[in-house]
Enzyme design. Sequence first.
Site, mmCIF file in Angstrom:
data_model
loop_
_atom_site.group_PDB
_atom_site.id
_atom_site.type_symbol
_atom_site.label_atom_id
_atom_site.label_comp_id
_atom_site.label_asym_id
_atom_site.label_seq_id
_atom_site.Cartn_x
_atom_site.Cartn_y
_atom_site.Cartn_z
ATOM 1 N N GLY A 149 41.096 -2.460 26.233
ATOM 2 C CA GLY A 149 41.283 -1.895 27.564
ATOM 3 C C GLY A 149 41.581 -0.421 27.503
ATOM 4 N N HIS A 164 37.266 23.558 53.661
ATOM 5 C CA HIS A 164 36.545 22.635 52.776
ATOM 6 C C HIS A 164 37.234 21.260 52.763
ATOM 7 C CE1 HIS A 164 34.184 21.952 48.936
ATOM 8 N NE2 HIS A 164 35.111 21.006 48.855
ATOM 9 N N GLU A 165 38.533 21.285 52.507
ATOM 10 C CA GLU A 165 39.270 20.016 52.398
ATOM 11 C C GLU A 165 39.346 19.301 53.743
ATOM 12 O OE1 GLU A 165 39.839 18.819 49.552
ATOM 13 O OE2 GLU A 165 39.501 20.663 48.414
#
Length: 498
Positions: free
Chosen positions: A105, A332-333
């Site tokens: 894992g 942008h965000e």
Amino acid sequence: MRIAALVGALLAVPVFLGLSGVDPVPVLVLMGLLAVVVSMPQVRGAAQRVGERRHAPAIPEVAFDDIGGQSRAKKELMEGLEFLAQEARARRLGIRPLRGILLAGPPGTGKTLLAKAAAHYTRSAFVACAGSEFVEMYAGVGAQRVREVFDRARRLARQAGHGSTIVFLDEIEVLGGKRGAHHSHMEYDQTLNQLLIEMDGIGSGDDARVLVVGATNRPDLLDDALLRPGRFDRVVRVDLPDREDRFQILRVHTRNKPLAEGVDLMRVARETFGFSGAHLESLANEAAILAMRASAPVVEERFFLEAIDKVMLGDRLDRRPTSAELRRIAVHETGHALVGEVYRPGSVATLTITPRGQTLGYVRRAPADDVLIETRADLLADIAVALAGGLAEEILLDGRSTGAAQDLEQALAAARRIVLVGMSPLGVVDEELVPREALHRAVGEILAEVEAQVRAVLLSHRERILEVAERLMTEERMDGQALRAALGLGGGRGLRVS
Ligand code: ATP
């Protein structure tokens, strides 16, 4: 200290004899002979073993209860351990002893913890080493080390108190990689061969019970011979924790921390999609550090939420962007966030323009549930959100910037995935055989279609985006709820694409 005293006492004997008029030479010869015998390797080894018995390593303290989540991995591992715990019964029934269990894992998911808990559960001694410790330039050294580890494990298993030893081999792919795959393959091959020999020898008329627990995050690199029956008989998957497991892990790591009344660890778990156990341990620790810095007597929920961002993105950057850059980042965000809410109402967890690590601002989306499979609509939503940042810059500012490069990569990857899993008008395609132009065209069509939709959404919300971006420039960070309120979206009611 004791050895110095003994040597001193022994030297005093001939001196005393000499002073008393007795010839000390025979005594000196005898002592010399004794010293030679004692320094012989076999005798030293025996003495060392006695030493080891005195300083027998403790059984690890970690119990399965100290490991949050991973219930399937724990169950499978414990089933494997029954052979060790009930070895006499297993032998009576003619069951070949289990020699190896492989834990496979991603990093930080608790493989080492599971191996230690296995030793605790079976009251076994624990010998741990990493694959890289066996890798040497000189032929034969790695193989010799493997022999030493197993000799030590068998010795410890025989000692009173430990019926058995668990040998934990971390990064086993370094030691057990496919043979012939390395430049200095002779050395690697010899080391791996020795491991195979040692594993094959386990349980053959030997009273010492040894179980090898290997750990790797690249099981695909392992030599097939290691995975054959009789070697690593069982492969236990240790996956990244899902939401419930993250909650359990957080509980484990907050046991020793005073939490403020009403801290909702489930909320923290929900917002930490993709975190490993190691990340969550670090998160709990960071939250406590933030509480200490704020001189708070208890760890409040807000510290956990703040720590999420810290663990995800590292520390703040020193250079603050200019106000023009900040404005661009904010627009942008906000573009990402607005479109995120359009496609998945209520999904935005945090919106920030604080530069951290390599990232200048980001939107964190909290998925309602961990997903294992994605539909076409999910992938289209991912594309829409990815494209929204650059498009918002284009529509509301003077054009796009390089800040959208990573977004475009994500959008392209999602569009490619749609085509390659047969969810485009091309139907089911063979990646090897589909002409590159056809693939390129199909991907381009998907992107163009989504882009048109996103453009429409952004154009119809220009004012709102600018308002939120302004606010973000002063507040730097908004949580999902505040964002939805600012966009006029309450109670999970989303905007609709026209
Ligand atoms: P690697 O592959 O990098 O060696 P690993 O899978 O062996 O990682 P561990 O070393 O066991 O991971 O975990 C690192 C730390 O993360 C642990 O010491 C523990 O604090 C925390 N941790 C990881 N998984 C869990 C879990 N399931 N429950 C509680 N703590 C965990």
